[in-house]
Design an enzyme around this catalytic site. Structure first.
Site, mmCIF file in Angstrom:
data_model
loop_
_atom_site.group_PDB
_atom_site.id
_atom_site.type_symbol
_atom_site.label_atom_id
_atom_site.label_comp_id
_atom_site.label_asym_id
_atom_site.label_seq_id
_atom_site.Cartn_x
_atom_site.Cartn_y
_atom_site.Cartn_z
ATOM 1 N N ALA A 66 77.327 52.487 69.541
ATOM 2 C CA ALA A 66 77.213 53.378 70.702
ATOM 3 C C ALA A 66 76.686 52.533 71.857
ATOM 4 O O ALA A 66 76.069 51.482 71.640
ATOM 5 C CB ALA A 66 76.251 54.507 70.373
ATOM 6 N N GLY A 112 77.506 52.736 65.652
ATOM 7 C CA GLY A 112 78.548 53.748 65.848
ATOM 8 C C GLY A 112 79.951 53.209 65.558
ATOM 9 O O GLY A 112 80.870 53.977 65.267
ATOM 10 N N GLU A 115 80.304 53.580 61.937
ATOM 11 C CA GLU A 115 80.424 55.027 61.691
ATOM 12 C C GLU A 115 81.825 55.538 62.055
ATOM 13 O O GLU A 115 82.364 56.428 61.399
ATOM 14 C CB GLU A 115 79.321 55.769 62.455
ATOM 15 C CG GLU A 115 77.958 55.426 61.857
ATOM 16 C CD GLU A 115 76.796 55.900 62.693
ATOM 17 O OE1 GLU A 115 76.689 55.461 63.866
ATOM 18 O OE2 GLU A 115 76.002 56.713 62.200
ATOM 19 N N GLU A 135 70.773 50.223 63.613
ATOM 20 C CA GLU A 135 70.003 51.187 64.418
ATOM 21 C C GLU A 135 68.493 51.066 64.245
ATOM 22 O O GLU A 135 67.743 51.230 65.205
ATOM 23 C CB GLU A 135 70.449 52.621 64.113
ATOM 24 C CG GLU A 135 71.792 53.025 64.721
ATOM 25 C CD GLU A 135 72.989 52.695 63.845
ATOM 26 O OE1 GLU A 135 72.849 51.896 62.903
ATOM 27 O OE2 GLU A 135 74.077 53.238 64.116
HETATM 28 N N1 CAA Z 1 75.935 48.896 73.819
HETATM 29 C C1 CAA Z 1 76.030 48.446 75.093
HETATM 30 N N2 CAA Z 1 76.397 47.197 75.388
HETATM 31 C C2 CAA Z 1 76.676 46.355 74.381
HETATM 32 C C3 CAA Z 1 76.590 46.745 73.041
HETATM 33 C C4 CAA Z 1 76.206 48.086 72.778
HETATM 34 N N3 CAA Z 1 76.143 48.581 71.531
HETATM 35 N N4 CAA Z 1 76.898 45.684 72.259
HETATM 36 C C5 CAA Z 1 77.184 44.682 73.093
HETATM 37 N N5 CAA Z 1 77.044 45.064 74.373
HETATM 38 C C6 CAA Z 1 77.242 44.273 75.602
HETATM 39 C C7 CAA Z 1 76.075 43.332 75.843
HETATM 40 O O1 CAA Z 1 75.000 44.006 76.453
HETATM 41 C C8 CAA Z 1 76.733 42.293 76.713
HETATM 42 O O2 CAA Z 1 76.817 42.840 78.026
HETATM 43 P P1 CAA Z 1 76.305 41.946 79.314
HETATM 44 O O3 CAA Z 1 77.220 40.772 79.326
HETATM 45 O O4 CAA Z 1 76.497 42.891 80.462
HETATM 46 O O5 CAA Z 1 74.887 41.588 79.020
HETATM 47 C C9 CAA Z 1 78.144 42.210 76.188
HETATM 48 O O6 CAA Z 1 78.343 43.425 75.444
HETATM 49 C C10 CAA Z 1 78.355 41.061 75.230
HETATM 50 O O7 CAA Z 1 77.362 41.129 74.223
HETATM 51 P P2 CAA Z 1 76.400 39.879 73.843
HETATM 52 O O8 CAA Z 1 76.210 38.995 75.004
HETATM 53 O O9 CAA Z 1 75.183 40.449 73.197
HETATM 54 O O10 CAA Z 1 77.350 39.171 72.769
HETATM 55 P P3 CAA Z 1 76.888 38.274 71.543
HETATM 56 O O11 CAA Z 1 78.129 37.656 71.010
HETATM 57 O O12 CAA Z 1 75.787 37.362 71.933
HETATM 58 O O13 CAA Z 1 76.286 39.310 70.468
HETATM 59 C C11 CAA Z 1 76.262 41.339 69.137
HETATM 60 C C12 CAA Z 1 77.104 40.231 69.855
HETATM 61 C C13 CAA Z 1 75.498 40.699 67.966
HETATM 62 C C14 CAA Z 1 77.232 42.370 68.630
HETATM 63 C C15 CAA Z 1 75.267 41.941 70.144
HETATM 64 O O14 CAA Z 1 75.955 42.292 71.328
HETATM 65 C C16 CAA Z 1 74.555 43.151 69.648
HETATM 66 O O15 CAA Z 1 73.642 43.049 68.854
HETATM 67 N N6 CAA Z 1 74.989 44.359 70.116
HETATM 68 C C17 CAA Z 1 74.342 45.617 69.775
HETATM 69 C C18 CAA Z 1 74.723 46.076 68.376
HETATM 70 C C19 CAA Z 1 73.980 47.346 68.033
HETATM 71 O O16 CAA Z 1 72.776 47.391 67.949
HETATM 72 N N7 CAA Z 1 74.743 48.435 67.783
HETATM 73 C C20 CAA Z 1 74.181 49.734 67.448
HETATM 74 C C21 CAA Z 1 74.084 50.577 68.678
HETATM 75 S S1 CAA Z 1 73.138 52.053 68.419
HETATM 76 C C22 CAA Z 1 74.216 53.145 67.735
HETATM 77 O O17 CAA Z 1 75.359 52.856 67.454
HETATM 78 C C23 CAA Z 1 73.630 54.528 67.533
HETATM 79 C C24 CAA Z 1 74.426 55.474 66.721
HETATM 80 O O18 CAA Z 1 74.535 55.375 65.510
HETATM 81 C C25 CAA Z 1 75.013 56.650 67.361
#
Ligand code: CAA
Length: 260
Positions: A66, A112, A115, A135
Site C-alpha cells: 500500500a 498489500g 495481499e 507491515e
Molecule cells: N509506498 C509508497 N512509496 C513506495 C513504496 C510504498 N509501499 N515502496 C516504494 N516506494 C517508493 C519509494 O518511496 C521511492 O520513492 P522516492 O524515489 O520518491 O523516494 C521509490 O518507490 C523507489 O523505492 P526505493 O528507493 O525505496 O527502492 P529500493 O530499491 O531502494 O527499495 C523496497 C525497494 C525494498 C521495496 C523499498 O522501497 C521498500 O521497503 N518499500 C516499502 C515496502 C513496504 O513496507 N510495503 C508495505 C506497505 S504497508 C501495507 O502494504 C499495508 C497493508 O497491508 C494494507
C-alpha cells in the site's frame, strides 16, 4: 477504458492488468485501487473475457505494498476505513471473482502487494520475486487480508514467521512453501500466465465459478464448505453447460460452452 495507474493488454479472451506506478514500485494508492475496482467490474460484465492476469509494470516490482506516503498521517479511524474499503472494493472482489485470476509476480511483492497476489486464485512468480509482509516494521499489521489468506495457503507457523519478522522470502522458498503455484524465469512469466489462463478457458466458466465459490466458502467457514459443494454440484445439473459438456463427451466432440 482509460486509466492513469493501470494499463491493460488483451490476448484472445484473457486480459492482463498492469499496475503502472513504476516510480513508486507500483505501490497501491487510493486511485490505483479505485481504477482496479472499476476495471474488475467492467471485465466481469464483458462476455469476451474468460480470465485475468494481474502483474506489475516493469521488471523490478509487482507491487511494493500500500502507498505508505498516502496513509502516513492517518488516524485510527482512517486506517480502519482504508482496510475496510480495500477489502470490499478490491481484495474480496478478486478473491470471489467468478472468472480465474492469476497473479504474475515480477519482483517486489510486499505488504498489500503480497495481499493482492494472495487474493488471486493462482500465483506464478519469476525467479527474482521477493515476497513478504513487512507491515510490522512500520508498526502495522497486514490490512488487506494477509493475516487470513497467508496462513490458509502456507500454514500458521510459516505465515506467522513471515508476518512477525517482516522479512521477504525468495521465490524459491515461496514455491517450496506452496505460496507460488509455478516458478519461472522473468522473461517467461507472462507467457506462462497467459498459457495457464488460456488452458482454463476451454472449460465451463459457469462450473469454474461454482468451484471457486465452493472452495472459498469452505476456507472462510469450514463447517459450511461441504454443504456449499453439494448445493452447487446440484445447481450445475440445470445448466446448459452441463448438457453441452456431457453431450460433447457422449458424442466424442469438443464442448462449446457459454460465457457467463
Ligand atoms: N509506498 C509508497 N512509496 C513506495 C513504496 C510504498 N509501499 N515502496 C516504494 N516506494 C517508493 C519509494 O518511496 C521511492 O520513492 P522516492 O524515489 O520518491 O523516494 C521509490 O518507490 C523507489 O523505492 P526505493 O528507493 O525505496 O527502492 P529500493 O530499491 O531502494 O527499495 C523496497 C525497494 C525494498 C521495496 C523499498 O522501497 C521498500 O521497503 N518499500 C516499502 C515496502 C513496504 O513496507 N510495503 C508495505 C506497505 S504497508 C501495507 O502494504 C499495508 C497493508 O497491508 C494494507
Amino acid at each position: 477504458m482509460n486509466f492513469k495507474n493501470i494499463s491493460i493488454s488483451s490476448s484472445k479472451s484473457i486480459r492482463t492488468i498492469y499496475i503502472s506506478r513504476q516510480k513508486q514500485l507500483n505501490a497501491l494508492n487510493a486511485q490505483t485501487l479505485e481504477e482496479l475496482s472499476m476495471c474488475l467490474g467492467q471485465f466481469l460484465e464483458d462476455k469476451d473475457v474468460r480470465g485475468l492476469i494481474i502483474t506489475g509494470e516493469g521488471k523490478k516490482s509487482f507491487v511494493a505494498g500500500a502507498d505508505i506516503k498516502e496513509f502516513a498521517k492517518y488516524s485510527s479511524n482512517e486506517g480502519l476505513k482504508l482496510s475496510e474499503k480495500g477489502h470490499k472494493t478490491v481484495f474480496d472482489v478478486i478473491y470471489n471473482y467468478p472468472k480465474p485470476i492469476i497473479a504474475a509476480i515480477n519482483g517486489y511483492c510486499l505488504g498489500g502487494g503480497l495481499e493482492l497476489a494472495l487474493a488471486c486464485h493462482i500465483r506464478i512468480g519469476s525467479s527474482n520475486a521477493l515476497l513478504g509482509l513487512p507491515e510490522v516494521s512500520l508498526g502495522l499489521i497486514p490490512g488487506y487480508g494477509g493475516t487470513q489468506r497467508l496462513p490458509a495457503l502456507i500454514g500458521r507457523g510459516r505465515a506467522l514467521e513471515m508476518i512477525l519478522n517482516g522479512k521477504p522470502i525468495t521465490a524459491e522458498q515461496a514455491y517450496e512453501w506452496g505460496l507460488l503455484n509455478h516458478l519461472v524465469d522473468q522473461e517467461d512469466l507472462l507467457d506462462k500466465a497467459q498459457k495457464l489462463a488460456e488452458s482454463f478457458s476451454n472449460n465451463s466458466l459457469l462450473a469454474q465459478s461454482h468451484a471457486i465459490a465452493a472452495v472459498n466458502r469452505g476456507l472462510i467457514d469450514p463447517s459450511k464448505g461441504q454443504e456449499e459443494e453439494i448445493k452447487r454440484f446440484g445447481a450445475c445439473f440445470q445448466t446448459s453447460d452441463f448438457k453441452e459438456g456431457v453431450g460433447a463427451f457422449l458424442e466424442k466432440r469438443r464442448p462449446d460452452f457459454n460465457n457467463l
